[in-house]
Design a protein around this motif. Structure first.
Motif, PDB file in Angstrom:
ATOM      1  N   LEU A  11      -3.741  17.573  -8.405  1.00  0.00           N
ATOM      2  CA  LEU A  11      -4.336  16.936  -7.356  1.00  0.00           C
ATOM      3  C   LEU A  11      -6.255  16.422  -8.100  1.00  0.00           C
ATOM      4  O   LEU A  11      -7.046  17.225  -8.620  1.00  0.00           O
ATOM      5  CB  LEU A  11      -4.673  17.052  -6.100  1.00  0.00           C
ATOM      6  CG  LEU A  11      -3.291  16.736  -5.142  1.00  0.00           C
ATOM      7  CD1 LEU A  11      -3.458  18.161  -4.518  1.00  0.00           C
ATOM      8  CD2 LEU A  11      -2.451  16.527  -5.043  1.00  0.00           C
ATOM      9  N   ALA A  38       2.336   1.819  -3.755  1.00  0.00           N
ATOM     10  CA  ALA A  38       1.353   2.379  -4.206  1.00  0.00           C
ATOM     11  C   ALA A  38       1.233   4.316  -3.997  1.00  0.00           C
ATOM     12  O   ALA A  38       0.791   4.887  -4.913  1.00  0.00           O
ATOM     13  CB  ALA A  38       0.072   1.705  -4.134  1.00  0.00           C
ATOM     14  N   LEU A  39       0.818   3.750  -2.730  1.00  0.00           N
ATOM     15  CA  LEU A  39       1.167   5.598  -2.351  1.00  0.00           C
ATOM     16  C   LEU A  39       2.131   6.385  -2.581  1.00  0.00           C
ATOM     17  O   LEU A  39       1.726   7.848  -3.160  1.00  0.00           O
ATOM     18  CB  LEU A  39       0.509   5.566  -0.798  1.00  0.00           C
ATOM     19  CG  LEU A  39       0.227   6.877  -0.577  1.00  0.00           C
ATOM     20  CD1 LEU A  39      -0.374   7.669  -0.555  1.00  0.00           C
ATOM     21  CD2 LEU A  39       0.726   6.475   1.181  1.00  0.00           C
ATOM     22  N   ARG A  40       3.268   6.196  -2.851  1.00  0.00           N
ATOM     23  CA  ARG A  40       4.255   6.552  -2.959  1.00  0.00           C
ATOM     24  C   ARG A  40       5.143   6.884  -4.596  1.00  0.00           C
ATOM     25  O   ARG A  40       4.547   8.388  -4.758  1.00  0.00           O
ATOM     26  CB  ARG A  40       5.712   5.936  -2.767  1.00  0.00           C
ATOM     27  CG  ARG A  40       7.042   6.872  -3.082  1.00  0.00           C
ATOM     28  CD  ARG A  40       8.414   5.838  -2.820  1.00  0.00           C
ATOM     29  NE  ARG A  40       9.259   7.623  -2.363  1.00  0.00           N
ATOM     30  CZ  ARG A  40       9.742   7.877  -3.572  1.00  0.00           C
ATOM     31  NH1 ARG A  40       8.883   7.508  -5.203  1.00  0.00           N
ATOM     32  NH2 ARG A  40      10.659   8.843  -3.709  1.00  0.00           N
ATOM     33  N   ALA A  41       4.317   5.714  -5.647  1.00  0.00           N
ATOM     34  CA  ALA A  41       4.118   6.259  -7.164  1.00  0.00           C
ATOM     35  C   ALA A  41       3.287   6.635  -7.015  1.00  0.00           C
ATOM     36  O   ALA A  41       3.120   8.255  -7.912  1.00  0.00           O
ATOM     37  CB  ALA A  41       3.892   4.834  -7.548  1.00  0.00           C
ATOM     38  N   SER A  42       1.900   7.244  -6.209  1.00  0.00           N
ATOM     39  CA  SER A  42       0.963   8.250  -6.986  1.00  0.00           C
ATOM     40  C   SER A  42       1.174   9.424  -6.458  1.00  0.00           C
ATOM     41  O   SER A  42       1.352  10.528  -7.254  1.00  0.00           O
ATOM     42  CB  SER A  42      -0.209   8.081  -6.018  1.00  0.00           C
ATOM     43  OG  SER A  42      -1.583   8.523  -6.394  1.00  0.00           O
ATOM     44  N   ALA A  43       2.004   9.757  -5.522  1.00  0.00           N
ATOM     45  CA  ALA A  43       2.694  10.998  -5.007  1.00  0.00           C
ATOM     46  C   ALA A  43       3.629  11.680  -6.084  1.00  0.00           C
ATOM     47  O   ALA A  43       4.431  12.512  -5.993  1.00  0.00           O
ATOM     48  CB  ALA A  43       2.468  10.556  -3.615  1.00  0.00           C
ATOM     49  N   GLU A  99       1.414  -1.276   0.354  1.00  0.00           N
ATOM     50  CA  GLU A  99      -0.117  -0.194   0.211  1.00  0.00           C
ATOM     51  C   GLU A  99       1.550   0.861   0.240  1.00  0.00           C
ATOM     52  O   GLU A  99       0.448   1.904  -1.342  1.00  0.00           O
ATOM     53  CB  GLU A  99      -1.126   0.011   0.814  1.00  0.00           C
ATOM     54  CG  GLU A  99      -1.810  -0.866   0.997  1.00  0.00           C
ATOM     55  CD  GLU A  99      -3.031  -1.031   2.046  1.00  0.00           C
ATOM     56  OE1 GLU A  99      -2.217  -0.644   3.511  1.00  0.00           O
ATOM     57  OE2 GLU A  99      -3.441  -2.229   2.348  1.00  0.00           O
ATOM     58  N   GLU A 120       4.020  10.956  -9.025  1.00  0.00           N
ATOM     59  CA  GLU A 120       3.375  10.868 -10.211  1.00  0.00           C
ATOM     60  C   GLU A 120       2.239  12.641 -10.087  1.00  0.00           C
ATOM     61  O   GLU A 120       3.329  13.399 -10.577  1.00  0.00           O
ATOM     62  CB  GLU A 120       2.174   9.737 -10.963  1.00  0.00           C
ATOM     63  CG  GLU A 120       1.304  10.282 -11.830  1.00  0.00           C
ATOM     64  CD  GLU A 120       0.444   9.403 -12.385  1.00  0.00           C
ATOM     65  OE1 GLU A 120      -0.309   9.819 -13.023  1.00  0.00           O
ATOM     66  OE2 GLU A 120       0.328   8.159 -12.011  1.00  0.00           O
ATOM     67  N   HIS A 121       2.055  12.547  -9.012  1.00  0.00           N
ATOM     68  CA  HIS A 121       1.414  14.051  -8.858  1.00  0.00           C
ATOM     69  C   HIS A 121       3.247  15.235  -8.074  1.00  0.00           C
ATOM     70  O   HIS A 121       2.377  16.227  -9.213  1.00  0.00           O
ATOM     71  CB  HIS A 121       0.764  14.154  -7.785  1.00  0.00           C
ATOM     72  CG  HIS A 121      -0.756  13.921  -7.771  1.00  0.00           C
ATOM     73  ND1 HIS A 121      -1.976  13.748  -8.426  1.00  0.00           N
ATOM     74  CD2 HIS A 121      -1.311  12.292  -7.234  1.00  0.00           C
ATOM     75  CE1 HIS A 121      -2.907  12.600  -8.988  1.00  0.00           C
ATOM     76  NE2 HIS A 121      -2.471  12.131  -7.531  1.00  0.00           N
TER      77      HIS A 121
END
Length: 132
Positions: free
Chosen positions: A132, A103-108, A100, A110-111
């Motif tokens: 965002l 995945a959160l790091r990848a999303s952050a 989890e 990307e943003h």
């Protein structure tokens, strides 16, 4: 063997006196003898129990899980199978948490990439922030 006072027990276990009182209050330590002066006198076996608590916490076990293990031992049974099951569950939980977080790091990331290369003048006010 001689008993030790709370400060000595805490230092030997690498804990604070507050932690020892907390563990006693929450049933992880049996009630200790108090001398006529009101001081807690810990028997030598309390140090092994405190070190077990510290190792268990370092492995990520909750106080409830630690209490359960201690109850099994106090009932005269070896808690090894129970400990193995608890550690297996801990590993499963950690693997899920790591996934989890990954995945959160990848999303952050990307943003962040979009925000760091963006142009604030092109931001749509209706979206509050376009990144965002």
């Amino acid at each position: 063997m001689r008993t030790v006072r709370i400060g000595e027990a805490a230092a030997a276990a690498g804990m604070t006196t507050k932690a020892l009182r907390f563990y006693e209050q929450h049933g992880l330590l049996p009630p200790v003898h108090r001398g006529p002066n009101g001081y807690r006198d810990y028997p030598p076996e309390a140090l092994a129990r405190l070190q077990f608590i510290r190792r268990s916490k370092a492995a990520g076990l909750s106080l409830a899980e630690i209490r359960n293990i201690l109850q099994i031992r106090d009932a005269g049974q070896a808690p090894c199978a129970h400990v193995a099951a608890q550690l297996a569950q801990q590993l499963t939980d950690l693997d899920q948490h790591i996934a989890e977080l990954t995945a959160l790091r990848a999303s952050a990331a990307e943003h962040y990439q979009a925000a760091s290369q963006g142009d604030p003048t092109q931001c749509d006010p209706a979206q509050i922030c376009s990144y965002l």
